[in-house]
Design a protein around this motif. Structure first.
Motif, short mmCIF file in Angstrom:
data_model
loop_
_atom_site.label_atom_id
_atom_site.label_comp_id
_atom_site.label_asym_id
_atom_site.label_seq_id
_atom_site.Cartn_x
_atom_site.Cartn_y
_atom_site.Cartn_z
N SER A 119 -0.52 11.97 -5.34
CA SER A 119 -0.70 13.41 -5.13
C SER A 119 -0.02 13.87 -3.84
O SER A 119 0.18 13.09 -2.91
N ARG A 120 0.29 15.14 -3.79
CA ARG A 120 0.99 15.72 -2.65
C ARG A 120 0.20 15.52 -1.37
O ARG A 120 0.77 15.21 -0.32
N VAL A 121 -1.11 15.70 -1.45
CA VAL A 121 -1.97 15.56 -0.27
C VAL A 121 -1.83 14.17 0.36
O VAL A 121 -1.71 14.04 1.58
N VAL A 122 -1.83 13.16 -0.50
CA VAL A 122 -1.70 11.79 -0.02
C VAL A 122 -0.37 11.61 0.71
O VAL A 122 -0.30 11.04 1.80
N ILE A 123 0.71 12.11 0.09
CA ILE A 123 2.04 11.98 0.68
C ILE A 123 2.12 12.72 2.02
O ILE A 123 2.61 12.18 3.01
N SER A 124 1.61 13.95 2.06
CA SER A 124 1.65 14.74 3.29
C SER A 124 0.98 13.98 4.44
O SER A 124 1.50 13.91 5.55
N ARG A 125 -0.18 13.41 4.16
CA ARG A 125 -0.91 12.68 5.21
C ARG A 125 -0.16 11.46 5.68
O ARG A 125 -0.05 11.20 6.87
N LEU A 126 0.38 10.70 4.74
CA LEU A 126 1.08 9.47 5.11
C LEU A 126 2.38 9.78 5.84
O LEU A 126 2.78 9.06 6.77
N LEU A 127 3.04 10.88 5.44
CA LEU A 127 4.28 11.28 6.12
C LEU A 127 3.97 11.62 7.58
O LEU A 127 4.68 11.20 8.50
N GLN B 192 5.83 17.34 -2.55
CA GLN B 192 5.45 17.32 -3.97
C GLN B 192 6.42 16.48 -4.80
O GLN B 192 5.99 15.72 -5.67
N ASP B 193 7.72 16.62 -4.54
CA ASP B 193 8.71 15.84 -5.30
C ASP B 193 8.53 14.34 -5.08
O ASP B 193 8.64 13.54 -6.00
N ASN C 227 0.84 -1.18 0.00
CA ASN C 227 0.00 0.00 0.00
C ASN C 227 0.89 1.25 0.00
O ASN C 227 2.10 1.16 0.12
N MET C 228 0.26 2.41 -0.12
CA MET C 228 1.01 3.66 -0.27
C MET C 228 1.96 3.91 0.90
O MET C 228 3.08 4.35 0.70
N SER C 229 1.50 3.63 2.09
CA SER C 229 2.32 3.90 3.26
C SER C 229 3.59 3.06 3.25
O SER C 229 4.69 3.56 3.51
#
Lengths: 210, 210
Positions: free
Chosen positions: B181-189, B172-173, B146-148
């Motif tokens: 998407s950036r939003v997904v990455i920000s949340r998972l981070l 974003q990078d 999964n993404m995480s």
DNA sequence: TAAAATATGTGATTTAAATCACAAAAAAAA
DNA sequence: TTTTTTTTGTGATTTAAATCACATATTTTA
């Protein structure tokens, strides 16, 4: 053996190399669904595919599968080459999708022929390149396409490899190859049928549009 | 050039081959974010990475990207090899993730050295094998994780390649590399930070747990 | 220093795919 | 022929990820 070898490889390999292959190669017939290479196998040589079609899949720790690509006649298995040369384990499973014929080449010759035959070097490098490109296509599918597009690509690719316009397969088998669930596949297939691209039968899918 | 070549390649290549490389190789320094190979390029040779880190990405028709793998010192680019040998186009983009040093080897020598040097044959085959395995890992990530999990693997892999425990990058990078998407990455981070695995800063991610 | 650009945080909603649950058709076996 | 197994169809629900919308830092630059 010599006959088929010349049929598909005479314009690939020099005559002297074909002679050597006939001498040291071991001919083998694979029945449908026979496993040629399994996860963790150490290869004592590499297979040269004379006839048929071989499915290469990757499996994770939970036993879940994903199709990497198909081999057709004239191809060889780059992963086996790797495993044979490095004495390492094979990270894939290779299964005959239909009755196939192969020639097994002993690993001792692989490097020797690299020095001796230009055509062998070209063949090995080309094989790796083709495989790298197939892997990139697989990555493209996984990263950029939705299930419906992936499914349609799967069907048309497989039909091409099998040299048939209908595939004898079940929804469940497709789901295993694509690492999804049968329900998802059944619904998307029905949708493709409604779009007129395929026609569904029990254990059989006709492809109407390529 | 000779110095670095000997530092990383003396146990890989024979002395005679190193001598030849020094003669015909072209040394080049890449600044951060410089593009080494772009989509559709035809390669006139292959790069040997002496120092630094190179990111290899795939792009689809819509300009969307996905990271394939990173190269580190001692590596070469298998896709370039393919392109150089077959005169075909390169299907990838290679970008320096940090300042890097390479030696460019002219394609005329590639086949010649296959005959002459056992160590070159081993290097080429090993390079292909390593790349095939990286591609398989990428496919595993896309198909089974999964993404995480993918994100955490991305962070730790990249840190390893960059030889740093913090990465200077934006959300974003990362999203571009992972094709999300950036939003997904920000949340998972944020979630990974709450689990104590990383620590977030502006333009920087510290990795606390490998 | 004020304004603009860049980077990050977060609620709300939508969507594709996964999962659950079960029915029915077709083929194989008893 | 009856029973069992295999294969396919389909409604309902859940979930991970994508998307929308906007707030708030932080840095850059005008």
């Amino acid at each position: 053996m010599r006959e088929k070898l010349e049929k598909y490889f005479s314009y690939v390999f020099e005559k002297e190399l074909i002679d050597e292959i006939v001498q040291v190669g071991v001919y083998k017939k694979l029945r449908e669904n026979e496993i040629l290479v399994d996860l963790g196998d150490k290869m004592k040589g590499i297979p040269l595919l004379l006839e048929g079609a071989i499915k290469i899949v990757r499996e994770d720790k939970n036993g879940e599968e994903i199709l990497l690509y198909f081999l057709e006649r004239g191809d060889t298995c780059a992963s086996s080459f790797a495993s044979a040369i490095t004495n390492g384990k094979c990270g894939i499973r290779a299964t005959a999708e239909k009755e196939s014929e192969i020639i097994f080449l002993p690993k001792e010759k692989l490097d020797e022929w690299m020095v001796k035959y230009k055509s062998w070097r070209t063949f090995v490098i080309d094989s790796y390149n083709i495989r790298l490109n197939e892997m990139m296509e697989t990555i493209d599918s996984l990263a950029f396409m939705n299930m419906s597009e992936r499914l349609y690509k799967y069907l048309t690719d497989k039909a091409q490899i099998m040299r048939e316009t209908s595939l004898n397969t079940t929804h469940q088998d497709i789901a295993y190859d694509m690492h999804t669930s049968r329900v998802v596949i059944s619904r998307l297939l029905k949708q493709l049928e409604n779009e007129g691209k395929i026609k569904l039968h029990r254990n059989k899918i006709e492809i109407l549009e390529f």
